[in-house]
Enzyme design. Structure first.
Site, PDB file in Angstrom:
ATOM      1  N   LYS A 174       4.363   2.193  -0.721  1.00 28.95           N
ATOM      2  CA  LYS A 174       4.294   0.912  -0.024  1.00 28.95           C
ATOM      3  C   LYS A 174       4.153   1.192   1.470  1.00 28.95           C
ATOM      4  O   LYS A 174       4.969   1.925   2.053  1.00 28.95           O
ATOM      5  CB  LYS A 174       5.565   0.127  -0.297  1.00 28.95           C
ATOM      6  CG  LYS A 174       5.426  -1.363  -0.237  1.00 28.95           C
ATOM      7  CD  LYS A 174       6.778  -1.953  -0.585  1.00 28.95           C
ATOM      8  CE  LYS A 174       6.698  -3.414  -0.856  1.00 28.95           C
ATOM      9  NZ  LYS A 174       8.055  -3.982  -0.922  1.00 28.95           N
ATOM     10  N   VAL A 175       3.138   0.599   2.069  1.00 22.07           N
ATOM     11  CA  VAL A 175       2.826   0.845   3.472  1.00 22.07           C
ATOM     12  C   VAL A 175       2.783  -0.494   4.193  1.00 22.07           C
ATOM     13  O   VAL A 175       2.055  -1.400   3.778  1.00 22.07           O
ATOM     14  CB  VAL A 175       1.451   1.552   3.602  1.00 22.07           C
ATOM     15  CG1 VAL A 175       1.094   1.770   5.055  1.00 22.07           C
ATOM     16  CG2 VAL A 175       1.446   2.879   2.841  1.00 22.07           C
TER      17      VAL A 175
END
Ligand code: E4P
Length: 232
Positions: free
Chosen positions: A83-84
């Site tokens: 997750k960015v």
């Protein structure tokens, strides 16, 4: 639409995975910070429990740090999606990670233009936050609807995750709009179970059946006969 659970709690995943409704999970730093224990072990256990994609988020602000953290997080378990958070650095990191074959969930997306950039960088999933938009009086259903429309019109293949879900109506709206996934807190998943007519209906079925005690014996015999046939 697939349902993910949005949590850092192994206990919640253990409870709700048994319902057979979960296709994946999302964590975030705030959710994991509430839990005792090693965050890596928590993510790995959630991966085992849901048997599908589990988002674990990077913390660095710069692309190089995000990429290094993302590669390390991915090695925790084959189900980990990195997750960015959305930013210029996040886009660069998403592009690098997905180019390496690592699935990326680009998070903190609040507008169609951000969503289009996330998709163009190669994000596998784009997380659009509904509750936080509603909190500032922006109609989350309208925003997510525009994102779905823009993706469909342009043949974008990134999957839309409806996130920051606050109540069952958000989940239904996300499904009607055509989001591929909604990531839902345990509290909201439990709310989704309830309808007074279901509770009343089940009680009435049971009460009516119990007016015929011989029926209980018949059903018990049916089960026992089947078990005996299988054993023998
Ligand atoms: C999921 O990926 C998000 O991190 C999460 O849905 C955020 O929800 P919140 O706005 O309730 O914190």
């Amino acid at each position: 639409m697939r349902i993910f659970i949005d949590t850092g709690s192994v206990a919640e995943v253990e409870e709700i995975a048994q319902w057979g409704v979960l296709a994946g999970a999302t964590t975030n730093p705030s959710l994991l910070a509430k839990e005792d224990g090693d965050p890596g072990e928590i993510v790995k256990r959630i991966c085992e429990l849901v048997g599908g994609p589990v988002s674990a988020e990077v913390i660095s602000d710069d692309a190089k740090g995000m990429i290094e953290e993302g590669r390390a997080l991915r090695e925790l378990h084959e189900h980990v999606t990195v997750k960015v958070p959305f930013s210029e650095a996040g886009l660069e990191a998403a592009h690098a990670l997905t180019s390496d074959g690592i699935p990326v969930n680009m998070t903190l997306v609040f507008s169609p233009s951000q969503a289009l950039l996330a998709a163009s960088a190669g994000a596998t999933y784009v997380s659009c936050f509904m509750g936080r938009l509603d909190d500032i009086s922006i109609d989350s259903v309208a925003v997510v609807g525009e994102i779905v429309e823009a993706f469909r019109a342009g043949g974008v293949t990134s999957q839309i995750i409806a996130a920051s879900i606050r109540h069952p109506e958000h989940v239904v709206a996300a499904a009607k709009l055509g989001c591929e996934i909604a990531t839902v807190p345990a509290k909201v998943l439990r709310q989704m179970l309830n309808h007074p007519l279901t509770t009343a209906g089940a009680a009435k079925f049971k009460a009516d059946w119990e007016t015929r005690p011989e029926f209980a014996e018949w059903l018990k015999g049916l089960v026992e006969a089947r078990a005996a046939a299988q054993a023998g």
